[in-house]
Design an enzyme around this catalytic site. Structure first.
Site, short mmCIF file in Angstrom:
data_model
loop_
_atom_site.label_atom_id
_atom_site.label_comp_id
_atom_site.label_asym_id
_atom_site.label_seq_id
_atom_site.Cartn_x
_atom_site.Cartn_y
_atom_site.Cartn_z
N THR A 395 10.97 1.46 -12.35
CA THR A 395 9.57 1.05 -12.36
C THR A 395 9.05 1.15 -13.79
O THR A 395 9.66 1.83 -14.61
CB THR A 395 8.77 1.96 -11.40
OG1 THR A 395 9.30 1.80 -10.09
CG2 THR A 395 7.29 1.64 -11.35
N THR A 413 7.32 -2.78 -10.39
CA THR A 413 8.52 -2.09 -9.88
C THR A 413 9.51 -3.04 -9.22
O THR A 413 9.13 -4.10 -8.73
CB THR A 413 8.08 -1.03 -8.83
OG1 THR A 413 9.22 -0.31 -8.36
CG2 THR A 413 7.39 -1.66 -7.63
N ASP A 437 11.20 2.19 0.60
CA ASP A 437 10.03 3.09 0.54
C ASP A 437 9.40 3.30 1.93
O ASP A 437 8.53 4.14 2.09
CB ASP A 437 8.96 2.52 -0.42
CG ASP A 437 9.23 2.91 -1.87
OD1 ASP A 437 10.19 3.66 -2.11
OD2 ASP A 437 8.49 2.46 -2.75
N SER A 462 3.55 3.39 -1.15
CA SER A 462 3.96 3.59 -2.54
C SER A 462 3.35 4.87 -3.08
O SER A 462 2.39 5.41 -2.52
CB SER A 462 3.48 2.39 -3.37
OG SER A 462 3.72 2.59 -4.75
O1 DON Z 1 6.33 2.38 -5.03
C1 DON Z 1 6.87 3.45 -5.26
O2 DON Z 1 6.29 4.51 -5.15
C2 DON Z 1 8.30 3.47 -5.78
N1 DON Z 1 9.01 2.32 -5.32
C3 DON Z 1 8.30 3.60 -7.27
C4 DON Z 1 9.69 3.79 -7.80
C5 DON Z 1 9.69 4.33 -9.18
O3 DON Z 1 8.70 4.67 -9.75
C6 DON Z 1 10.99 4.48 -9.84
N2 DON Z 1 10.80 4.93 -11.23
N3 DON Z 1 11.24 5.19 -12.16
#
Ligand code: DON
Length: 585
Positions: A395, A413, A437, A462
């Site tokens: 992300t 993301t 998620d 999220s």
């Molecule tokens: O939406 C979310 O919370 C996750 N899919 C975010 C994933 C994420 O931040 C990975 N990061 N480095």
């Protein structure tokens, strides 16, 4: 007055900020500019955004250039095949709007989608791919807030995709990390997709490895996709050849075929939602409501902390204890109540109710509370079961302020590193695995349905927390946000407290080592020389353990992009835990 373009690269000597870190250490120093600023996780993306702002573009225009370049140079983290949440501050009206471009479950999805599958198989499959939102977000936000012609915004990314860009060490390291999970170079779950394997690795069947950092790479397929978007707009992505290629890639997945259809893509919509705002010590903190848990959890942490004197040390034992307790309480509620409000009733106002948060704060004592139980916020909600577990991966966060005074905070993301690992043939971008998620279980331990269970057409919960803070007079004060899976919530809340309560500037706020508790262990970031402030970790661990905390010291790789607006300048903080860069003038 025109100032020279400033790109932050140097590490300067600055004084440490607290008694706990009372030594001179080399850490990144804030950049200040006079009228516009871009902060992203990559110098090439930052430069693309700065150029658009220099030409008089708005933050919305710059975002399109930044996002299309990020999809090329930081492909493991975000791109056209993913989704995003964006918070927009309009300088003319003072209004804040949020845009939900979250990936959506196909209409064929059922709640037993991931039943019996471990995370790895679900991740590296066609089942995890949600209908992408990012291309439509770019079009929507540009149409509402842009002033530069749409086609011009694609020039930087098309130029780089055709002319070549240099693979970063981060990308190469992440490719090698994923390859190391495979039994061999031919028996691959990670990089099973031959297109992605060829693009990101040396292609060897005996000695496979990432294309080395610094290698110049071209992505003509991505340039073609961008040309289609440039001439046809988002409909050129959600219908036609690109849509057909996405559906084909999902439905022919080598691990488990998915069920996304052309109709799912054609029906995708970006949703404008009311921001979720809360008062924190006279500041208005606004962010993304459900399906993100971001603004609710960040808001709960702040609202609980508001009941305490936090002292003057961002790494002081007392503050770290309080922040951990607030985190425990916020995660207990988040895990129980938050899901997509188009499907489940979430007590959004109740969760941020001042009296409710004061009652939660009253549960905090001098010792660690252990696993926090969820509370009962005022307002309606569906009977829900708690969701267990969480995941992390790929992300990026983008913060922009333009010369007109508008600001945007966007977390973008594809979920895990390299999304679901599949590069759409002929299109040059990776697919997301955002649907992991969702809760893999549909029913909680108490027998009630889980708010974040899979449902057809639903958006997964999220942790992304793009945030904009206004001062007591409604003036723009702070733009912040980060990647990092569910750790995003703590990173973002900590950056806000570091600036508003401890008086740190945007860069100092990023440089403070992280600490947080997601209702498990209290996690402390080990200092990184040249990147974070140094501190006496052993002393803090001992002090917290004496208060009953289960403590875990390790890495907490945020990617904060912070812009602070002061009376006479914009102050930028980039995260050197990744390739964060501030630009502007
Ligand atoms: O939406 C979310 O919370 C996750 N899919 C975010 C994933 C994420 O931040 C990975 N990061 N480095």
């Amino acid at each position: 007055m025109f100032r020279r373009l400033v790109l932050v690269l140097g590490l300067l000597m600055v004084a440490a900020v607290s008694p706990a870190v009372a030594q001179e250490v080399e850490v990144p120093q804030a950049v200040t500019t006079q009228r516009e600023m871009v902060v992203t996780a990559n110098p090439v993306a930052t430069a693309a955004g700065v150029k658009v702002l220099q030409q008089g573009g708005t933050a919305a225009d710059a975002m399109v250039a930044v996002q299309t370049v990020l999809g090329l140079v930081e492909p493991q983290s975000s791109g056209l095949g993913g989704g995003a949440f964006l918070v927009w501050y309009d300088a003319m009206t003072g209004d804040i709007t949020t845009y939900d471009a979250r990936e959506k479950a196909p209409l064929a999805a059922t709640e037993d989608r991931f039943a019996g599958l471990g995370f790895f198989l679900a991740w590296q499959s066609g089942l995890s791919v949600g209908v992408p939102g990012t291309p439509m977000l770019m079009e929507t936000v540009h149409a509402q807030h842009g002033n530069r012609p749409w086609p011009t915004l694609f020039a930087p990314a098309i130029g780089l995709a055709e002319g070549g860009y240099d693979v970063t060490a981060r990308t190469a390291d992440q490719v090698n990390a994923l390859l190391s999970f495979n039994p061999s170079c031919t028996e691959r779950l990670l990089f099973r997709d031959p297109v992605a394997f060829e693009y990101f690795t040396n292609g060897s069947e005996t000695d496979c490895a990432a294309i080395p950092a610094g290698t110049r790479v071209r992505n003509p397929d991505y340039a073609d996709t961008l040309r289609t978007l440039r001439s046809e707009g988002a409909s050129g992505f959600y219908t036609g050849d690109i849509a057909a290629a996405i559906v084909d890639a999902v439905q022919t997945d080598l691990t488990i075929p998915g069920d996304m259809t052309l109709a799912d893509l054609a029906a995708y919509e970006v949703i404008e939602r009311d921001p979720v705002c809360m008062d924190y010590r006279g500041h208005e903190v606004c962010g993304m409501g459900p399906p993100s848990s971001g603004a609710l959890a960040v808001g709960q942490i702040l609202g609980i902390l508001e009941n305490f004197d936090l002292g003057d040390d961002p790494l002081g034992e007392e503050f770290v204890h309080l922040f951990a307790q607030a985190g425990r309480l916020a995660f207990a509620d988040r895990n129980l109540y938050v899901g997509d409000t188009d499907f489940v009733t979430v007590p959004v106002e109740g969760m941020l109710n001042e009296a409710y948060l004061a009652s939660r704060a009253a549960l905090i004592t001098d010792t660690d509370m252990g696993t926090a139980a969820p509370g009962v916020p005022p307002g309606e909600f569906d009977p829900t079961g708690p969701q267990e577990g969480d995941s992390e991966g790929g992300t990026s966060h983008v913060s922009i302020v333009d010369r007109y005074g508008n600001a945007l905070s966007m977390t973008t993301t594809i979920e895990s590193s390299f999304g679901n690992g599949v590069m759409v043939p002929g299109a040059g971008f990776l697919l997301n695995n955002e649907l992991t998620d969702f809760s893999f279980a549909a029913v909680g331990a108490n027998g009630d349905p889980i708010a974040n269970r899979v449902q057809p057409g639903k958006r997964p919960r999220s942790s992304m927390s793009p945030t904009i803070v206004l001062d007591g007079d409604g003036n723009l004060e702070l733009v912040t946000g980060s990647p990092g899976g569910s750790a995003i919530i703590g990173y973002t809340a900590q950056s806000i407290v570091n600036v508003l309560d401890f008086g740190l500037d945007a860069q100092q706020a990023v440089n403070v080592p992280h600490h947080q508790n997601r209702n498990g262990s209290t996690r402390l970031e080990a200092p990184i020389p040249g990147v974070t402030l140094d501190y006496d970790v052993a002393a803090l661990v001992a002090a917290l353990e004496a208060r009953g905390h289960p403590v875990n010291v390790g890495s907490l790789v945020s990617g904060l992009s912070v812009i602070q607006v002061t009376d006479d300048a914009l102050v930028g903080g980039a995260d050197h835990r990744r390739d964060g860069t501030v630009g502007g003038r």
